[in-house]
Design an enzyme around this catalytic site. Structure first.
Site, PDB file in Angstrom:
ATOM      1  N   ARG A 237       0.951  -1.157   0.003  1.00  8.91           N
ATOM      2  CA  ARG A 237      -0.002   0.025   0.092  1.00  8.91           C
ATOM      3  C   ARG A 237       0.903   1.245  -0.039  1.00  8.91           C
ATOM      4  O   ARG A 237       0.548   2.153  -0.634  1.00  8.91           O
ATOM      5  CB  ARG A 237      -1.038   0.044   1.175  1.00  8.91           C
TER       6      ARG A 237
ATOM      7  N   ASP B 135      -7.549  19.609 -12.891  1.00 12.12           N
ATOM      8  CA  ASP B 135      -7.750  18.477 -13.506  1.00 12.12           C
ATOM      9  C   ASP B 135      -7.596  18.460 -15.197  1.00 12.12           C
ATOM     10  O   ASP B 135      -8.045  19.046 -16.091  1.00 12.12           O
ATOM     11  CB  ASP B 135      -9.495  18.016 -13.308  1.00 12.12           C
TER      12      ASP B 135
HETATM   13  C1  LIG Z   1     -13.943  10.512 -15.712  1.00 16.61           C
HETATM   14  C2  LIG Z   1     -13.554  11.868 -15.049  1.00 16.61           C
HETATM   15  C3  LIG Z   1     -13.135  11.939 -13.650  1.00 16.61           C
HETATM   16  C4  LIG Z   1     -13.521  10.755 -12.978  1.00 16.61           C
HETATM   17  O1  LIG Z   1     -12.504   9.509 -12.876  1.00 16.61           O
HETATM   18  P1  LIG Z   1     -13.054   8.021 -12.765  1.00 16.61           P
HETATM   19  O2  LIG Z   1     -11.509   7.432 -13.089  1.00 16.61           O
HETATM   20  O3  LIG Z   1     -14.092   7.648 -13.501  1.00 16.61           O
HETATM   21  O4  LIG Z   1     -13.019   7.808 -11.281  1.00 16.61           O
HETATM   22  C5  LIG Z   1     -12.783  13.209 -12.988  1.00 16.61           C
HETATM   23  N1  LIG Z   1     -12.518  14.205 -13.871  1.00 16.61           N
HETATM   24  C6  LIG Z   1     -12.843  14.023 -14.952  1.00 16.61           C
HETATM   25  C7  LIG Z   1     -12.627  15.435 -16.152  1.00 16.61           C
HETATM   26  C8  LIG Z   1     -13.281  13.133 -15.603  1.00 16.61           C
HETATM   27  O5  LIG Z   1     -13.533  13.008 -17.077  1.00 16.61           O
END
Ligand SMILES: *Cc1c(COP(=O)(O)O)cnc(C)c1O
Length: 386
Positions: free
Chosen positions: A46, A170
Site C-alpha cells: 500500500r 484536472d
Molecule cells: C472521468 C473523470 C473523472 C473521474 O475519474 P474516474 O476514473 O471515472 O473515477 C474526473 N474528472 C474528469 C474530468 C473525468 O472525465
C-alpha cells in the site's frame, strides 16, 4: 528527451535484473527486510509497490512535478486530494464541472464541513468576489466537459498564489502530452487516467502529481493512509496504454478537428463546442497554454427530438459514457455524466437536453463522419415524419 520518447520508454530501463523492456507486474504485497532496521525500499505494497512506483515516477516526470501517486480511480485521486481540507475550509471550483467531482463535493465533502463555490474560473473578479477567509484552493478543469470552457491556468494560478491558495488542475482532457499545468503555476494535477492516459476503455485509474515539498509530503501521507491505491496489474495496463499516448492524442486531435468542422456545416446543428475552432471563445488561451486540442467535443442540435434517434442510429460510434479511448463514444450529458448536477446549474451553463458529447476515437475519419452523418440524417427523417 522529447515527451514522445519518454512515453514510449515508460518502464523500459527500470528492470536491470532481467533487462526486460516491459516492466514486470510485481504482485507481492510484502517484502523481506534484509535485517532489522533495513529495507529494500519496499515494505508493504500500500505504501510503495514496484510496478506502481515506475508508473508514479513517469507521471511525475511527464507532468513536470516532484511526486506522482497512482490511485484506484480518478475519483479516488480527487478524494485523496480533498482529504487535505478540514471542516470550515472552502474551495473555488470550475462551474462546468465533471459530475462525479460535483457529487463528491456536494454530497460527501459537505458532510465534513468542506464547502465549494462554483464559478467561471476564467473570471478573476468572480473568483475574487467568492473568496472567503476560509478559502484554501482553486480547482480548475480546462477545457471543461462537456462545454469546453477554457481557463487561463497561469493567470488563475498567479492570483491564487498571491492569496495563499493552492491551484489544483484536472488535466484529464488534455494529458501532459498537450498541457502541463505545473509549468503554468499549478500545485497539483489530477487525472482520471481511465480516459486518455489508459486510452483503451479497459482500465480504471487515477493519478495525482504534486509540486513542492509540503504538498508532496501531505499527499504521500494521505495516499498511504486512505489507501485508494492502484493495483499492480492496473498500473502495468496504464503504463502499456501511456506508451502510445503521443500517437493517440495526435490522431484524436486530427479527427476531432475534422468532426467539429463538419458539424459546423451541418444545418441540423446549432452550436459546436471545440476549442480547436478559431471562433471558440477559449481558442486563444488554449493555443497559448497547450500545444494541442483534445479529442472531445460537444454539439447542440437545433431540435431536442433528434437526440434519441441519433443515439439509436449511431453504429460505429458507441452510445456509452466515458471518454478518451481509441473507440468513438457518444454520450448525453443531461441524463448521464451530469445528471447529479441540479437542473438550474445545468441550464445556466448550457448542459441542456439538446447537447451531445462526442469522444472522437482514432478510427478512420471518413468512417466516423459517415456514421455521424447517417445518424443525424435518419434522426431528422424520423422527426419530420412525426
Ligand atoms: C472521468 C473523470 C473523472 C473521474 O475519474 P474516474 O476514473 O471515472 O473515477 C474526473 N474528472 C474528469 C474530468 C473525468 O472525465
Amino acid at each position: 528527451m522529447k515527451i514522445e520518447s519518454r512515453l514510449a520508454q515508460i518502464g523500459s530501463l527500470e528492470d536491470p535484473a532481467t533487462g526486460g523492456v516491459s516492466f514486470p507486474v510485481y504482485h507481492s504485497t510484502a517484502f523481506r527486510h534484509p535485517r532489522l532496521g533495513q529495507s529494500t525500499g519496499f515494505d508493504y505494497a500500500r505504501s510503495k509497490s514496484p510496478t506502481r512506483a515506475v508508473l508514479e515516477a513517469a507521471a511525475a516526470e511527464l507532468e513536470k512535478g516532484d511526486a506522482g501517486f497512482a490511485c484506484s480511480t480518478g475519483m479516488a485521486a480527487l478524494q485523496t486530494i480533498f482529504a487535505m481540507f478540514k471542516q470550515g475550509d472552502h474551495l473555488l471550483v470550475s462551474l462546468d464541472l465533471y459530475g462525479g467531482t460535483y457529487r463528491l463535493l456536494e454530497q460527501i465533502m459537505s458532510r465534513f464541513g468542506v464547502t465549494a463555490s462554483y464559478v467561471d474560473t476564467n473570471d478573476l473578479d468572480g473568483l475574487e468576489s467568492l473568496s472567503t477567509p476560509n478559502t484554501k484552493a482553486v480547482l480548475i478543469e480546462t477545457p471543461t466537459n462537456p462545454l469546453m470552457m477554457v481557463t487561463d491556468i497561469g493567470k488563475v494560478a498567479a492570483w491564487a498564489k498571491s492569496r495563499g491558495y493552492l491551484t489544483i488542475v484536472d488535466n484529464t482532457l488534455l494529458t501532459p502530452f498537450f498541457q502541463r499545468p505545473i509549468e503554468l503555476g499549478a500545485d497539483i494535477v489530477i487525472h482520471s487516467a481511465t480516459k486518455y492516459l489508459g486510452g483503451h476503455n479497459d482500465v480504471l485509474a487515477g493519478l495525482i502529481v504534486t509540486k513542492g515539498e509540503e504538498v508532496s509530503a501531505e499527499i504521500a501521507f494521505l495516499h498511504n493512509s486512505i489507501g485508494a491505491v492502484l493495483g499492480p496489474q492496473d498500473s502495468w495496463l496504464l503504463m502499456r496504454g501511456m506508451k502510445t499516448l503521443a500517437l493517440r492524442m495526435e490522431r484524436h486531435q486530427f479527427n476531432a478537428t475534422r468532426v467539429a468542422e463538419w458539424l459546423q456545416t451541418n444545418p441540423a446543428v446549432e452550436t459546436v463546442y471545440y476549442p480547436g475552432l478559431a471562433d471558440h471563445p477559449g481558442h486563444d488561451v488554449q493555443s497559448k497554454q497547450s500545444s494541442g486540442n483534445t479529442g472531445i467535443l460537444s454539439f447542440k442540435m437545433k431540435d431536442a427530438r433528434t437526440i434519441e434517434p441519433i443515439l439509436r442510429h449511431v453504429k460505429l460510434i458507441a452510445f456509452a459514457e466515458s471518454l478518451g479511448g481509441v473507440e468513438s463514444l457518444m454520450t448525453y450529458p443531461a441524463v448521464q455524466t451530469h445528471a447529479d448536477i441540479p437542473l438550474e446549474i445545468r441550464n445556466a451553463v448550457g448542459v441542456d437536453d439538446r447537447l451531445l458529447r462526442f469522444s472522437v476515437g482514432i478510427e478512420h475519419i471518413d468512417d466516423i463522419i459517415a456514421d455521424l452523418g447517417q445518424a443525424i440524417q435518419s434522426a431528422e427523417k424520423e422527426v419530420s415524419s412525426l
